[in-house]
Design an enzyme around this catalytic site. Sequence first.
Site, PDB file in Angstrom:
ATOM      1  N   ASP A  83      10.523   8.303   7.888  1.00  0.00           N
ATOM      2  CA  ASP A  83       9.623   7.147   7.964  1.00  0.00           C
ATOM      3  C   ASP A  83       8.790   7.089   9.249  1.00  0.00           C
ATOM      4  OD1 ASP A  83      10.681   6.740   5.502  1.00  0.00           O
ATOM      5  OD2 ASP A  83      11.265   4.668   5.817  1.00  0.00           O
TER       6      ASP A  83
ATOM      7  N   ARG B  25       6.328   3.793   9.651  1.00  0.00           N
ATOM      8  CA  ARG B  25       6.029   3.675   8.203  1.00  0.00           C
ATOM      9  C   ARG B  25       7.355   3.469   7.486  1.00  0.00           C
ATOM     10  NH1 ARG B  25       8.205   5.517   4.272  1.00  0.00           N
ATOM     11  NH2 ARG B  25       7.608   7.676   4.037  1.00  0.00           N
TER      12      ARG B  25
ATOM     13  N   LYS C 212      20.147   5.626   5.275  1.00  0.00           N
ATOM     14  CA  LYS C 212      20.116   6.974   4.700  1.00  0.00           C
ATOM     15  C   LYS C 212      21.411   7.724   5.029  1.00  0.00           C
ATOM     16  CE  LYS C 212      16.333   8.526   2.593  1.00  0.00           C
ATOM     17  NZ  LYS C 212      14.963   8.884   2.429  1.00  0.00           N
TER      18      LYS C 212
HETATM   19  N1  LIG Z   1      10.910   7.577  -3.786  1.00  0.00           N
HETATM   20  C1  LIG Z   1      10.933   8.388  -2.792  1.00  0.00           C
HETATM   21  O1  LIG Z   1      11.711   9.300  -2.761  1.00  0.00           O
HETATM   22  C2  LIG Z   1      10.012   8.231  -1.659  1.00  0.00           C
HETATM   23  C3  LIG Z   1       9.134   7.226  -1.670  1.00  0.00           C
HETATM   24  N2  LIG Z   1       8.247   7.100  -0.658  1.00  0.00           N
HETATM   25  C4  LIG Z   1       7.357   5.960  -0.750  1.00  0.00           C
HETATM   26  O2  LIG Z   1       6.029   6.411  -0.897  1.00  0.00           O
HETATM   27  C5  LIG Z   1       5.153   5.505  -0.262  1.00  0.00           C
HETATM   28  C6  LIG Z   1       4.203   6.286   0.602  1.00  0.00           C
HETATM   29  O3  LIG Z   1       4.904   6.984   1.594  1.00  0.00           O
HETATM   30  P1  LIG Z   1       4.163   8.132   2.435  1.00  0.00           P
HETATM   31  O4  LIG Z   1       3.602   9.142   1.543  1.00  0.00           O
HETATM   32  O5  LIG Z   1       5.092   8.572   3.474  1.00  0.00           O
HETATM   33  O6  LIG Z   1       3.005   7.262   3.111  1.00  0.00           O
HETATM   34  P2  LIG Z   1       1.661   7.749   3.717  1.00  0.00           P
HETATM   35  O7  LIG Z   1       1.176   6.641   4.559  1.00  0.00           O
HETATM   36  O8  LIG Z   1       1.798   9.092   4.311  1.00  0.00           O
HETATM   37  O9  LIG Z   1       0.691   7.888   2.444  1.00  0.00           O
HETATM   38  C7  LIG Z   1       0.239   6.818   1.685  1.00  0.00           C
HETATM   39  C8  LIG Z   1      -0.915   7.295   0.850  1.00  0.00           C
HETATM   40  O10 LIG Z   1      -1.260   6.272  -0.063  1.00  0.00           O
HETATM   41  C9  LIG Z   1      -2.649   6.058   0.009  1.00  0.00           C
HETATM   42  N3  LIG Z   1      -2.983   4.688  -0.339  1.00  0.00           N
HETATM   43  C10 LIG Z   1      -2.733   3.570   0.360  1.00  0.00           C
HETATM   44  N4  LIG Z   1      -3.214   2.508  -0.297  1.00  0.00           N
HETATM   45  C11 LIG Z   1      -3.794   2.972  -1.417  1.00  0.00           C
HETATM   46  C12 LIG Z   1      -4.475   2.363  -2.487  1.00  0.00           C
HETATM   47  N5  LIG Z   1      -4.657   1.041  -2.551  1.00  0.00           N
HETATM   48  N6  LIG Z   1      -4.968   3.154  -3.466  1.00  0.00           N
HETATM   49  C13 LIG Z   1      -4.782   4.482  -3.414  1.00  0.00           C
HETATM   50  N7  LIG Z   1      -4.135   5.111  -2.433  1.00  0.00           N
HETATM   51  C14 LIG Z   1      -3.647   4.364  -1.439  1.00  0.00           C
HETATM   52  C15 LIG Z   1      -3.039   6.390   1.430  1.00  0.00           C
HETATM   53  O11 LIG Z   1      -4.412   6.656   1.458  1.00  0.00           O
HETATM   54  P3  LIG Z   1      -5.206   6.965   2.823  1.00  0.00           P
HETATM   55  O12 LIG Z   1      -4.715   8.299   3.252  1.00  0.00           O
HETATM   56  O13 LIG Z   1      -6.626   6.960   2.383  1.00  0.00           O
HETATM   57  O14 LIG Z   1      -4.845   5.890   3.773  1.00  0.00           O
HETATM   58  C16 LIG Z   1      -2.164   7.622   1.658  1.00  0.00           C
HETATM   59  O15 LIG Z   1      -2.778   8.763   1.140  1.00  0.00           O
HETATM   60  C17 LIG Z   1       6.028   4.495   0.464  1.00  0.00           C
HETATM   61  O16 LIG Z   1       6.118   3.330  -0.312  1.00  0.00           O
HETATM   62  C18 LIG Z   1       7.378   5.141   0.512  1.00  0.00           C
HETATM   63  O17 LIG Z   1       8.414   4.192   0.427  1.00  0.00           O
HETATM   64  C19 LIG Z   1       8.190   7.954   0.391  1.00  0.00           C
HETATM   65  C20 LIG Z   1       9.073   8.978   0.462  1.00  0.00           C
HETATM   66  C21 LIG Z   1      10.102   9.168  -0.526  1.00  0.00           C
HETATM   67  C1  LIG Z   2      12.964   7.024   0.019  1.00  0.00           C
HETATM   68  C2  LIG Z   2      12.248   7.128   1.246  1.00  0.00           C
HETATM   69  O1  LIG Z   2      12.574   7.953   2.068  1.00  0.00           O
HETATM   70  C3  LIG Z   2      11.124   6.265   1.513  1.00  0.00           C
HETATM   71  O2  LIG Z   2      10.777   5.456   0.671  1.00  0.00           O
HETATM   72  O3  LIG Z   2      10.571   6.387   2.603  1.00  0.00           O
HETATM   73 MG   LIG Z   3      11.688   7.640   3.947  1.00  0.00          MG
END
Ligand SMILES: NC(=O)C1=CN([C@@H]2O[C@H](COP(=O)(O)OP(=O)(O)OC[C@H]3O[C@@H](n4cnc5c(N)ncnc54)[C@H](OP(=O)(O)O)[C@@H]3O)[C@@H](O)[C@H]2O)C=CC1
Ligand SMILES: CC(=O)C(=O)O
Ligand SMILES: [Mg+2]
Length: 560
Positions: free
Chosen positions: A254, A163, A181
Site C-alpha cells: 500500500d 495508498r 496482512k
Molecule cells: N483485490 C486485491 O487483491 C487488490 C486490490 N487492490 C485495490 O485496487 C485499488 C487500486 O489499487 P492500486 O492499483 O494500487 O492503486 P493505484 O493508485 O496505483 O491505481 C489506481 C488506478 O485507478 C485509476 N482511477 C482512479 N480513479 C478512476 C476513475 N474514476 N476511473 C478510471 N480509473 C480511475 C487511476 O488512474 P490515474 O492513473 O489516471 O490516476 C490509476 O490508474 C485499490 O482499491 C486497492 O484496494 C489493490 C491490490 C490488491
Molecule cells: C488487497 C490489497 O492488498 C489491497 O487492496 O491493497
Molecule cells: Mg495492498
Amino acid sequence: MRDEASVLDLDPKSTVAGGVRDVYGEDTATEDQFVTPWTLSVAAGYSLLRDPHHNKGLAFNDKERDAHYLRGLLPCSGFSGAPGEETDAHYSPVSTSIAKVHGHDGSSVYTPTVGEACQKYGRIFGRPQGLYISFKEKGRILEVLRNWPEKNIQVIVVTDGERILGLGDLGCQGMGIPVGKLSLYTALGGVRPSACLPVTIDVGTNNEKLLNDEFYIGLRQRRATGQEYSELLHEFMSAVKQNYGERVLIQFEDFANHNAFDLLAKYGTTHLVFNDDIQGTASVVLAGLVAALNLVGGTLADHRFLFLGAGEAGTGIAELIALEMSKQTNMPVEETRKKIWLVDSKGLIVSSRKESLQHFKKPWAHEHEPIKTLLDAVNDIKPTVLIGTSGVGRTFTKEVVEAMASFNERPIILALSNPTSQSECTAEEAYTWSEGRAIFASGSPFAPVEYEGKVYVPGKQCIHFPRIWSGFDNVCTIRVHDDMLLAASEALAAQVTQENFDKGLIYPPFANIRNISAQIAANVATKAYELGLATRLPQPKDLVKYAESCMYSPAYRSYR
Ligand SMILES: NC(=O)C1=CN([C@@H]2O[C@H](COP(=O)(O)OP(=O)(O)OC[C@H]3O[C@@H](n4cnc5c(N)ncnc54)[C@H](OP(=O)(O)O)[C@@H]3O)[C@@H](O)[C@H]2O)C=CC1
Ligand SMILES: CC(=O)C(=O)O
Ligand SMILES: [Mg+2]
C-alpha cells in the site's frame, strides 16, 4: 573499533562468545552502537493475563490457574479447544467490525474490516502492534529494529500509508494493513506470528482531515518526498539487512504507485523484496482467470481483457497475464500485451497519450482512437474479462455489466478494489444485471446471492495472498522471480475442484486451507530450485510434506 564479526567474516547470528547465539547483537556491537538491556522474566497472575503471547484466557485449566496465581482473575467457565474458541463464543453476539480487528474473528482480519480499522486507528490505538519509524528515528533505525522483542524475523510487511486500500492516504494509521496482512499470513499461510514484523514508515501525511484530527497518531507534517524520502527508506532497507540478514522477506504494501514501482526495482536486486499489490495480486488474479477458463472455455490468448484502473494492481496483473500468455503461445510479450487494454482516470490508454503516461502505463498504450468512458471502452473493445482495480466504487454500472452480458455468454467480472465501499460493483449487482451469467470474484467478500431461485457464491480473491509467501520462505529463496509467481498461480488454479466450479467459484474455499497453502508453497519452491534461487540444500524430497512441516499451528501449549 571495527565490527569484529565482519573482520572475521562471521555470521553475526552464529554462535559467538561462549557458544551462545548473539541474538541481541551485544557481542558484535561496536562501542558507538547502542545495545538494549533485555531482561527475561516469568509472567504470572494479572500480568500473565495482560501478555498476549502467553495469555490463554478462559482456556487456562484448573491446574494452571493454581500454578500461575490466576484464581479469581478469570470466571470459572473453561474452554479446552484451540485459541479463538473462547473469544469467538464470548464476543460474537456483540462483535463489531472493530472488535474483530482486535483479534476476535480471524475471517475478518483483512478487508473490509482492516480499512475501517485504519481510518479509526488513532481512536482505537491500544497497544503497539508493530514498529513505527519516522524522521525522528533517522540515523537510528538499526537501534529501533533492535527494540522489537522478537529476533528471528522472517517476513516484514511495510507501508508508508499513502495508498491504503482504496481509501487513500491514511498516514501512520496505515499500520492496520501490515498488521492485518501478517495476521492472514499466520492464519492461512502458517507463518509463526513471532516471525512477523509489521512496520510503518511515517513520512507525514497529505490527508488534511488527519492532520487536523486530535486523535491522529503520526507525524503532523505533509509527506516528505524526493531525497528526504529515499534516504529514510534506504536507511530502513539497509538496517533490515544488517539486523536480519539476506533472507528476511520485505513486503511492500500500500505504497502509492509513484514510489511502489521504483522501490521494487531499486531493491529487487539487493534484497528479498515483494510488492503484494503489484506481484501478489497478479499471481492470485491470474490463478482465478486460469480457473475460470474451465467455465468459459478457450485459452488465455483467446480472451480479451479490459481493466478499469491502470496502477499497481492493474498493470501488475496485466503484465503477468501477458507473460503467461507469451509462455503458452511462444508469442513475444509485446504481442500478447495487445490482448489487454486498460482505462485510467483519463480514459482508455492509447498510443496518442504515450508521452504523458507514467512509465508503468506505457507498455499498454496500444493503437486506438481515444475513448473517455468505461462504457464506451467496453462497447468498443468487447472484452471477455472485465477487471476493476481503480479504487473507485460503483464504477461497474448496470449499463457496463449489461454490455458485458450482451456479448458474452459468461462474462468474467472481477471487482477487486477494496474495501467493500470501493468495490466496482457488488456480487448482487453482477449476478442480477447479467441474469445470473457472470463469473464474479471480488477483493472484499460478499455473501452468497440468490437470484431466481439459484444461489451464487462469489469468489473471495483476497484471502489467497499468504500462500505464495511460504513458498519463498520454505526454501530460503533470496530473490523473487516472475516464474515463481506463475508457479503460485498454477498451483492455486489447480486447487479449484469441479464441485467449486459447479457453484461458479474460481477460487478454492477455506476448507483444507493449510493443505492448499502447502501445495502452492511446494510449487513455488520447485520453481525456485529450478531457477537456482533456493538456498536450502539438499532439496527436500517431498516439498508438499516439507511445506506442511514448516507451518505454525496455533495450539495452546500446556504450562508447567
Ligand atoms: N483485490 C486485491 O487483491 C487488490 C486490490 N487492490 C485495490 O485496487 C485499488 C487500486 O489499487 P492500486 O492499483 O494500487 O492503486 P493505484 O493508485 O496505483 O491505481 C489506481 C488506478 O485507478 C485509476 N482511477 C482512479 N480513479 C478512476 C476513475 N474514476 N476511473 C478510471 N480509473 C480511475 C487511476 O488512474 P490515474 O492513473 O489516471 O490516476 C490509476 O490508474 C485499490 O482499491 C486497492 O484496494 C489493490 C491490490 C490488491
Ligand atoms: C488487497 C490489497 O492488498 C489491497 O487492496 O491493497
Ligand atoms: Mg495492498
